[in-house]
Design a protein around this motif. Structure first.
Motif, mmCIF file in Angstrom:
data_model
loop_
_atom_site.group_PDB
_atom_site.id
_atom_site.type_symbol
_atom_site.label_atom_id
_atom_site.label_comp_id
_atom_site.label_asym_id
_atom_site.label_seq_id
_atom_site.Cartn_x
_atom_site.Cartn_y
_atom_site.Cartn_z
ATOM 1 N N ALA A 62 -1.227 3.878 -3.989
ATOM 2 C CA ALA A 62 -0.460 3.781 -4.912
ATOM 3 C C ALA A 62 0.702 2.669 -4.112
ATOM 4 O O ALA A 62 1.194 3.050 -3.127
ATOM 5 N N VAL A 63 1.016 1.618 -4.868
ATOM 6 C CA VAL A 63 1.817 0.779 -4.320
ATOM 7 C C VAL A 63 3.100 0.401 -4.893
ATOM 8 O O VAL A 63 3.314 0.376 -6.040
ATOM 9 N N PRO A 64 4.273 1.104 -4.190
ATOM 10 C CA PRO A 64 5.587 1.411 -4.913
ATOM 11 C C PRO A 64 6.063 -0.221 -5.604
ATOM 12 O O PRO A 64 5.531 -1.295 -4.912
ATOM 13 N N ALA A 65 6.731 -0.044 -6.484
ATOM 14 C CA ALA A 65 7.331 -1.194 -7.196
ATOM 15 C C ALA A 65 8.355 -2.287 -6.260
ATOM 16 O O ALA A 65 8.166 -3.177 -6.649
ATOM 17 N N ASP A 66 8.947 -1.621 -5.051
ATOM 18 C CA ASP A 66 9.091 -2.564 -4.146
ATOM 19 C C ASP A 66 8.717 -3.705 -3.915
ATOM 20 O O ASP A 66 9.329 -4.611 -3.392
ATOM 21 N N TYR A 67 7.463 -3.484 -3.903
ATOM 22 C CA TYR A 67 6.427 -4.820 -3.367
ATOM 23 C C TYR A 67 6.338 -5.855 -4.398
ATOM 24 O O TYR A 67 5.837 -7.002 -4.125
ATOM 25 N N GLY A 68 6.504 -5.484 -5.691
ATOM 26 C CA GLY A 68 6.269 -6.436 -6.832
ATOM 27 C C GLY A 68 6.827 -7.564 -6.712
ATOM 28 O O GLY A 68 6.031 -8.781 -6.777
ATOM 29 N N PRO A 69 8.028 -7.933 -6.460
ATOM 30 C CA PRO A 69 8.651 -9.384 -6.197
ATOM 31 C C PRO A 69 8.000 -9.961 -5.358
ATOM 32 O O PRO A 69 8.160 -11.216 -5.095
ATOM 33 N N TRP A 70 7.472 -9.601 -4.053
ATOM 34 C CA TRP A 70 7.071 -10.231 -2.761
ATOM 35 C C TRP A 70 5.821 -10.300 -2.692
ATOM 36 O O TRP A 70 4.980 -11.020 -1.777
ATOM 37 N N PHE A 71 4.885 -9.315 -3.239
ATOM 38 C CA PHE A 71 3.448 -9.097 -3.030
ATOM 39 C C PHE A 71 2.715 -9.073 -4.412
ATOM 40 O O PHE A 71 3.273 -8.393 -5.133
ATOM 41 N N ALA A 72 1.445 -9.490 -4.382
ATOM 42 C CA ALA A 72 0.564 -9.298 -5.531
ATOM 43 C C ALA A 72 -0.582 -8.458 -4.939
ATOM 44 O O ALA A 72 -1.260 -8.921 -3.870
ATOM 45 N N VAL A 73 -1.049 -7.633 -5.646
ATOM 46 C CA VAL A 73 -2.291 -6.920 -5.429
ATOM 47 C C VAL A 73 -3.516 -7.814 -5.517
ATOM 48 O O VAL A 73 -3.829 -8.560 -6.684
ATOM 49 N N GLU A 74 -4.385 -8.096 -4.380
ATOM 50 C CA GLU A 74 -5.261 -9.082 -4.564
ATOM 51 C C GLU A 74 -6.443 -8.024 -4.567
ATOM 52 O O GLU A 74 -7.707 -8.461 -5.272
ATOM 53 N N ALA A 75 -7.006 -6.918 -4.065
ATOM 54 C CA ALA A 75 -8.038 -6.313 -4.125
ATOM 55 C C ALA A 75 -7.588 -4.651 -3.575
ATOM 56 O O ALA A 75 -6.950 -4.577 -2.900
ATOM 57 N N GLN A 76 -8.405 -3.891 -4.240
ATOM 58 C CA GLN A 76 -8.232 -2.339 -3.893
ATOM 59 C C GLN A 76 -10.068 -1.731 -3.987
ATOM 60 O O GLN A 76 -10.699 -2.144 -4.879
ATOM 61 N N GLU A 77 -10.045 -1.087 -3.155
ATOM 62 C CA GLU A 77 -11.373 -0.209 -3.019
ATOM 63 C C GLU A 77 -11.185 1.238 -2.520
ATOM 64 O O GLU A 77 -10.157 1.534 -1.865
ATOM 65 N N VAL A 78 -11.920 1.823 -2.974
ATOM 66 C CA VAL A 78 -12.070 3.465 -2.580
ATOM 67 C C VAL A 78 -13.722 3.646 -2.491
ATOM 68 O O VAL A 78 -14.415 3.554 -3.392
ATOM 69 N N PHE A 79 -13.969 4.162 -1.409
ATOM 70 C CA PHE A 79 -15.257 4.404 -1.217
ATOM 71 C C PHE A 79 -15.533 5.519 -0.162
ATOM 72 O O PHE A 79 -14.696 6.176 0.770
ATOM 73 N N ASP A 80 -16.624 6.417 -0.299
ATOM 74 C CA ASP A 80 -16.903 7.603 0.679
ATOM 75 C C ASP A 80 -17.254 7.173 2.402
ATOM 76 O O ASP A 80 -18.066 6.014 2.131
ATOM 77 N N LEU A 81 -17.274 8.128 3.098
ATOM 78 C CA LEU A 81 -17.477 7.910 4.376
ATOM 79 C C LEU A 81 -17.962 9.422 4.790
ATOM 80 O O LEU A 81 -17.296 10.268 4.516
ATOM 81 N N ARG A 82 -19.284 9.349 5.451
ATOM 82 C CA ARG A 82 -19.354 10.536 6.427
ATOM 83 C C ARG A 82 -19.085 10.384 7.823
ATOM 84 O O ARG A 82 -19.711 9.326 8.388
ATOM 85 N N VAL A 83 -18.135 11.163 8.511
ATOM 86 C CA VAL A 83 -17.753 10.945 9.673
ATOM 87 C C VAL A 83 -18.414 11.943 10.853
ATOM 88 O O VAL A 83 -18.077 13.279 10.386
ATOM 89 N N PRO A 84 -18.888 11.771 11.966
ATOM 90 C CA PRO A 84 -19.560 12.630 12.671
ATOM 91 C C PRO A 84 -18.706 13.268 13.596
ATOM 92 O O PRO A 84 -17.595 12.732 13.881
ATOM 93 N N PHE A 85 -18.788 14.518 13.793
ATOM 94 C CA PHE A 85 -17.809 15.391 14.633
ATOM 95 C C PHE A 85 -18.833 16.294 15.459
ATOM 96 O O PHE A 85 -19.833 16.838 15.038
ATOM 97 N N THR A 86 -18.106 16.703 16.578
ATOM 98 C CA THR A 86 -18.748 18.324 17.159
ATOM 99 C C THR A 86 -17.660 19.277 17.049
ATOM 100 O O THR A 86 -16.549 18.836 16.435
ATOM 101 N N ARG A 87 -17.727 20.515 17.196
ATOM 102 C CA ARG A 87 -16.883 21.409 17.025
ATOM 103 C C ARG A 87 -15.629 21.110 17.815
ATOM 104 O O ARG A 87 -14.261 21.283 17.353
#
Length: 266
Positions: free
Chosen positions: A181-206
């Motif tokens: 979510a981009v706060p309205a404070d950025y509206g006068p100064w910046f324009a949204v160029e791209a947005q992505e949401v994607f899944d990742l599986r991240v490896p771990f040990t205990r």
């Protein structure tokens, strides 16, 4: 640090978690940074300002892309860790202790600004015009975030439940896939160029998952040391009961690219 919209105002201090943060928070797979790397936003000849750099995870991860990085963070303990890790790996990165909102770099100093896992902590009304000034025309502000999905991953879900038993005020729980979510404070100064949401599986040990959880805001940055140790014992026992020695945890990633407007819009 104390922010009313985070953890119901309970204070936290990332400096207290710096040692764990430096050891266990470099977990981001290359795919997480793909929206930046495929556009060359941290490539040769570019100057990049990493806000809320922490232990310098992003500039160190993307250092080989060829940009000249500057990282700022208000916690001196985090900056000390960032410098030590960069020096260990022979990386020339300019790390400075400063809040994002207080940066005093000259106009047009940077081609790209980044904020990884820290966007929620900023005073956006102060930062947006200052960042607009520090970026060159056409500059990009890249905001990145990654979180485990407790409703879909059983190890993440049970670890999160344990955090909440020790710190009911923690609001970093219950994540679901969503764009930043981009706060309205950025509206006068910046324009949204791209947005992505994607899944990742991240490896771990205990061991590495236990360290990752201990280094989160709800544990290492907020609880007193004796309570952190109590949590650590309980979490290790939990993982021994529910997880194999090696496993992966389902996360989602969200990346938003904001392009600097040529002129501020009133």
């Amino acid at each position: 640090m104390e922010l009313a919209h985070i953890d119901h105002g309970r204070p936290f201090d990332w400096g207290r978690a710096s040692a764990d943060y430096a050891r266990w928070r470099d977990i981001y797979p290359p795919e997480f940074f793909r929206p930046l790397t495929e556009r060359g936003l941290c490539g040769p000849g570019r100057k990049v300002l990493d806000l809320g750099t922490g232990t310098g995870v992003l500039p160190r991860a993307l250092y080989r892309q060829g940009a000249r990085f500057t990282g700022v963070d208000p916690a001196p303990e985090q900056i000390r860790q960032a410098r030590a890790l960069a020096n260990r790996d022979g990386m020339e990165i300019d790390f400075r202790c400063s809040a994002a909102e207080d940066c005093g770099f000259p106009d047009g100093s940077f081609d790209t600004a980044t904020a990884c896992q820290c966007f929620t902590y900023f005073d956006h009304a102060r930062l947006a015009p200052r960042l607009h000034r520090m970026l060159k025309p056409g500059g990009i502000f890249a905001v990145l975030y990654m979180a485990w999905l407790p409703g879909e991953d059983p190890v993440a879900g049970q670890s999160e439940a344990l955090i909440l038993r020790h710190n009911p005020a923690w609001t970093g729980c219950g994540e679901t896939r969503r764009p930043i979510a981009v706060p309205a404070d950025y509206g006068p100064w910046f324009a949204v160029e791209a947005q992505e949401v994607f899944d990742l599986r991240v490896p771990f040990t205990r061991e590495s998952w236990n360290g990752r959880i201990r280094a989160c805001r709800g544990v290492g940055a907020a609880l007193p040391p004796e309570e952190v140790e109590h949590f650590d014992r309980e979490h290790r026992a939990l993982l021994a009961a529910i997880a194999p020695e090696e496993f992966s945890v389902l996360h989602y990633a969200a990346v938003t690219l904001l392009r600097r407007r040529d002129r501020a819009e009133n």
